[in-house]
Write an enzyme that holds these catalytic residues in place. Structure first.
Site, PDB file in Angstrom:
ATOM      1  N   TRP A  38      16.772   2.984  -0.382  1.00 12.47           N
ATOM      2  CA  TRP A  38      16.008   3.333  -1.587  1.00 12.47           C
ATOM      3  C   TRP A  38      14.545   3.632  -1.262  1.00 12.47           C
ATOM      4  O   TRP A  38      13.766   3.972  -2.125  1.00 12.47           O
ATOM      5  CB  TRP A  38      16.075   2.197  -2.619  1.00 12.47           C
ATOM      6  N   ARG A  39      14.181   3.488  -0.010  1.00 17.67           N
ATOM      7  CA  ARG A  39      12.783   3.704   0.355  1.00 17.67           C
ATOM      8  C   ARG A  39      12.502   5.161   0.647  1.00 17.67           C
ATOM      9  O   ARG A  39      13.301   5.831   1.294  1.00 17.67           O
ATOM     10  CB  ARG A  39      12.441   2.891   1.607  1.00 17.67           C
ATOM     11  N   GLU A  55      15.854  -2.521  -7.321  1.00 16.40           N
ATOM     12  CA  GLU A  55      15.266  -3.801  -7.715  1.00 16.40           C
ATOM     13  C   GLU A  55      16.222  -4.590  -8.615  1.00 16.40           C
ATOM     14  O   GLU A  55      16.316  -5.813  -8.508  1.00 16.40           O
ATOM     15  CB  GLU A  55      13.915  -3.599  -8.407  1.00 16.40           C
ATOM     16  N   GLY A  99      27.010 -10.958  -9.531  1.00 24.19           N
ATOM     17  CA  GLY A  99      26.319 -12.034 -10.243  1.00 24.19           C
ATOM     18  C   GLY A  99      26.411 -11.879 -11.735  1.00 24.19           C
ATOM     19  O   GLY A  99      27.419 -11.418 -12.242  1.00 24.19           O
ATOM     20  N   TYR A 100      25.347 -12.265 -12.406  1.00 22.25           N
ATOM     21  CA  TYR A 100      25.390 -12.379 -13.860  1.00 22.25           C
ATOM     22  C   TYR A 100      25.546 -11.020 -14.531  1.00 22.25           C
ATOM     23  O   TYR A 100      24.803 -10.089 -14.245  1.00 22.25           O
ATOM     24  CB  TYR A 100      24.135 -13.083 -14.364  1.00 22.25           C
ATOM     25  N   TYR A 137       8.522  -9.794 -12.325  1.00 23.12           N
ATOM     26  CA  TYR A 137       8.632  -9.424 -10.914  1.00 23.12           C
ATOM     27  C   TYR A 137       9.071  -7.966 -10.759  1.00 23.12           C
ATOM     28  O   TYR A 137       8.457  -7.186 -10.021  1.00 23.12           O
ATOM     29  CB  TYR A 137       9.622 -10.346 -10.179  1.00 23.12           C
ATOM     30  N   ASP A 155       8.251 -12.522  -5.393  1.00 23.96           N
ATOM     31  CA  ASP A 155       9.599 -13.097  -5.399  1.00 23.96           C
ATOM     32  C   ASP A 155       9.577 -14.342  -4.504  1.00 23.96           C
ATOM     33  O   ASP A 155       8.506 -14.785  -4.064  1.00 23.96           O
ATOM     34  CB  ASP A 155      10.634 -12.053  -4.948  1.00 23.96           C
ATOM     35  N   CYS A 214       5.485 -16.918  13.841  1.00 25.21           N
ATOM     36  CA  CYS A 214       4.072 -16.698  13.501  1.00 25.21           C
ATOM     37  C   CYS A 214       3.374 -15.760  14.478  1.00 25.21           C
ATOM     38  O   CYS A 214       2.446 -15.040  14.095  1.00 25.21           O
ATOM     39  CB  CYS A 214       3.340 -18.033  13.432  1.00 25.21           C
ATOM     40  N   CYS A 223      -3.561 -17.759   8.314  1.00 24.10           N
ATOM     41  CA  CYS A 223      -2.495 -18.625   7.788  1.00 24.10           C
ATOM     42  C   CYS A 223      -2.770 -20.106   8.066  1.00 24.10           C
ATOM     43  O   CYS A 223      -2.746 -20.555   9.208  1.00 24.10           O
ATOM     44  CB  CYS A 223      -1.146 -18.224   8.378  1.00 24.10           C
ATOM     45  N   THR A 313      23.712 -21.732 -11.303  1.00 21.12           N
ATOM     46  CA  THR A 313      22.340 -22.252 -11.289  1.00 21.12           C
ATOM     47  C   THR A 313      22.273 -23.660 -11.873  1.00 21.12           C
ATOM     48  O   THR A 313      21.590 -24.526 -11.339  1.00 21.12           O
ATOM     49  CB  THR A 313      21.419 -21.318 -12.112  1.00 21.12           C
TER      50      THR A 313
HETATM   51  N1  ADE Z   1      13.776  -7.418  -2.205  1.00 23.44           N
HETATM   52  C1  ADE Z   1      13.508  -7.089  -3.475  1.00 23.44           C
HETATM   53  N2  ADE Z   1      13.049  -5.833  -3.568  1.00 23.44           N
HETATM   54  C2  ADE Z   1      13.040  -5.341  -2.319  1.00 23.44           C
HETATM   55  C3  ADE Z   1      12.669  -4.107  -1.761  1.00 23.44           C
HETATM   56  N3  ADE Z   1      12.236  -3.128  -2.525  1.00 23.44           N
HETATM   57  N4  ADE Z   1      12.753  -3.956  -0.433  1.00 23.44           N
HETATM   58  C4  ADE Z   1      13.205  -4.961   0.315  1.00 23.44           C
HETATM   59  N5  ADE Z   1      13.582  -6.146  -0.141  1.00 23.44           N
HETATM   60  C5  ADE Z   1      13.496  -6.340  -1.452  1.00 23.44           C
END
Ligand code: ADE
Length: 391
Positions: A38-39, A55, A99-100, A137, A155, A214, A223, A313
């Site tokens: 999706w990127r 998302e 899921g839900y 979120y 998140d 790290c 950090c 949950t």
């Molecule tokens: N977790 C929730 N949204 C995300 C995203 N866009 N890319 C990677 N991990 C995710």
């Protein structure tokens, strides 16, 4: 080196180190960003529909689980108009196992609403939040990733990063406002979407819950948890609350032609409108001896060995499964319907019920005992544990 005790003071609503943090994080992202379907390519704008879809599918789950769902949705419904036009049942089925199911209904309702508004997703967090299924979120993630608005989605992964950066002593659940303010203070005004995605990637690959790496982290220089020498001690843990243990029973009736008796759960409530085996309510004071009252009809029900377990949950569930093989396919009792063996794969089960159906089916496949039986329309007594089959 930061003094962790000093860093532990109230996290800063503004942090003078923010520009340097953003510079290093974005540089890290340019080198190490994950390639996710999706990127957009580096420097390109992402498609808001695909960002929104990803998302929603990623809510409450992780990238490996959500990715095949994303591919399926994108293939079936490449544009928001296609998704809006799809029958809800098809959307529920495609969502099955994730899921839900209120999320699947909201996903469909949101697509319809966006189409009603001309097929264009709004860019502001406030307008995004007003759409079905989009919480704080998700609105921030879409605003940042799809529209490059300055927004700071927090998140679980990002909350963990922030809790470590500032060695926050309260568990995340009690420090949400503090964490949100600190995340906002770190977010740059340019490339906010890349910054958010970089934090997501760092949370998944470097600042992991148990063994943070790290040395590979572009934020190590600020950090406080890393400086303390024990980064995994953050975030601080909340004392675990016991989940109530509910129990219930489900009835797997297999007709002579392999059909299975099913019903649909009510629209509202847990696993709303998913398909399930008929069965009892799920409760903490469930008694197996009384399960028979919930049998759909009288049949030689046998209690299958083992149980089907699921953690929700707010409670854990242990489901016993009764199975019966029938000599015919009787009329389905009110509220139930038969589904043929082949069509079972396409049913919008929850993952719990898919497990329960597989449990019943594998019992039947292994079971050599006894002939099939004709069902009787309503049975006076349900199954009893006395009929328990031995494994
Ligand atoms: N977790 C929730 N949204 C995300 C995203 N866009 N890319 C990677 N991990 C995710």
């Amino acid at each position: 080196m930061i003094d962790p005790m000093k860093a532990n003071a109230e996290p800063l609503k503004s942090d003078r180190r923010s520009p340097e943090v953003a510079r290093r994080v974005l540089q890290w992202f340019d080198r190490h960003r994950r390639s996710l379907p999706w990127r957009a390519a580096s420097g390109q704008r992402a498609d808001p529909y695909l960002v929104w879809l990803s998302e929603i599918l990623l809510q409450q789950t992780n990238v490996p689980t959500a990715t095949p769902y994303f591919e399926k949705f994108r293939t079936l419904w490449p544009r928001v108009e296609n998704l809006a036009d799809a029958p809800l049942d098809d959307v529920m089925r495609a969502f099955s196992g994730l899921g839900y199911y209120s999320r699947a209904r909201n996903l469909h309702a949101c697509a319809k609403e966006v189409v009603r508004r001309g097929g264009v997703f709004p860019a502001s967090e406030a307008e995004l939040r007003a759409l079905p299924g989009i919480g704080a979120y998700t609105a921030a993630a879409i605003a940042a990733i799809a529209f490059d608005r300055k927004a700071s989605p927090v998140d679980g992964n990002i909350a963990r990063i922030v809790a470590r950066l500032y060695a926050i002593e309260e568990p995340i659940a009690r420090a949400r406002a503090k964490i949100a303010a600190a995340a906002a203070a770190l977010t740059p005004t340019e490339r906010s979407g890349d910054f958010a995605q970089a934090l997501m990637d760092i949370g998944s690959t470097i600042c992991t819950p148990r063994s943070p790496n790290c040395l590979a982290c572009p934020m190590q220089f600020i950090c406080a948890a890393a400086a303390s020498g024990d980064p995994q001690a953050y975030p601080r843990k909340l004392a675990r609350k016991e989940r109530p243990a509910r129990r219930g029973a489900a009835f797997f009736a297999e007709a002579v032609d392999g059909g299975v008796l099913l019903r649909t759960r009510p629209l509202n409530g847990l696993l709303g409108s998913t398909v399930e085996l008929p069965g009892t309510a799920w409760s903490v004071d469930f008694a197996l001896e009384e399960a028979g009252a919930a049998a759909p009809f009288s049949a030689p029900w046998r209690l299958t060995p083992g149980t089907v377990d699921q953690i929700f949950t707010h409670f854990s569930l242990r489901l016993s499964v009764y199975a019966a093989r029938l000599l015919e396919r009787p009329p389905a009792p009110e509220g139930c319907f038969w589904v043929g063996r082949k069509a079972l794969d396409d049913v919008a089960f929850s993952s719990l019920m898919r497990k329960a159906v597989m449990h019943g089916r594998s019992f039947m496949e292994q079971d050599q005992s006894g002939p099939a039986a004709k069902p009787v329309n309503r049975r006076p007594n349900g199954p009893s544990t006395k009929r328990r089959s031995s494994p």
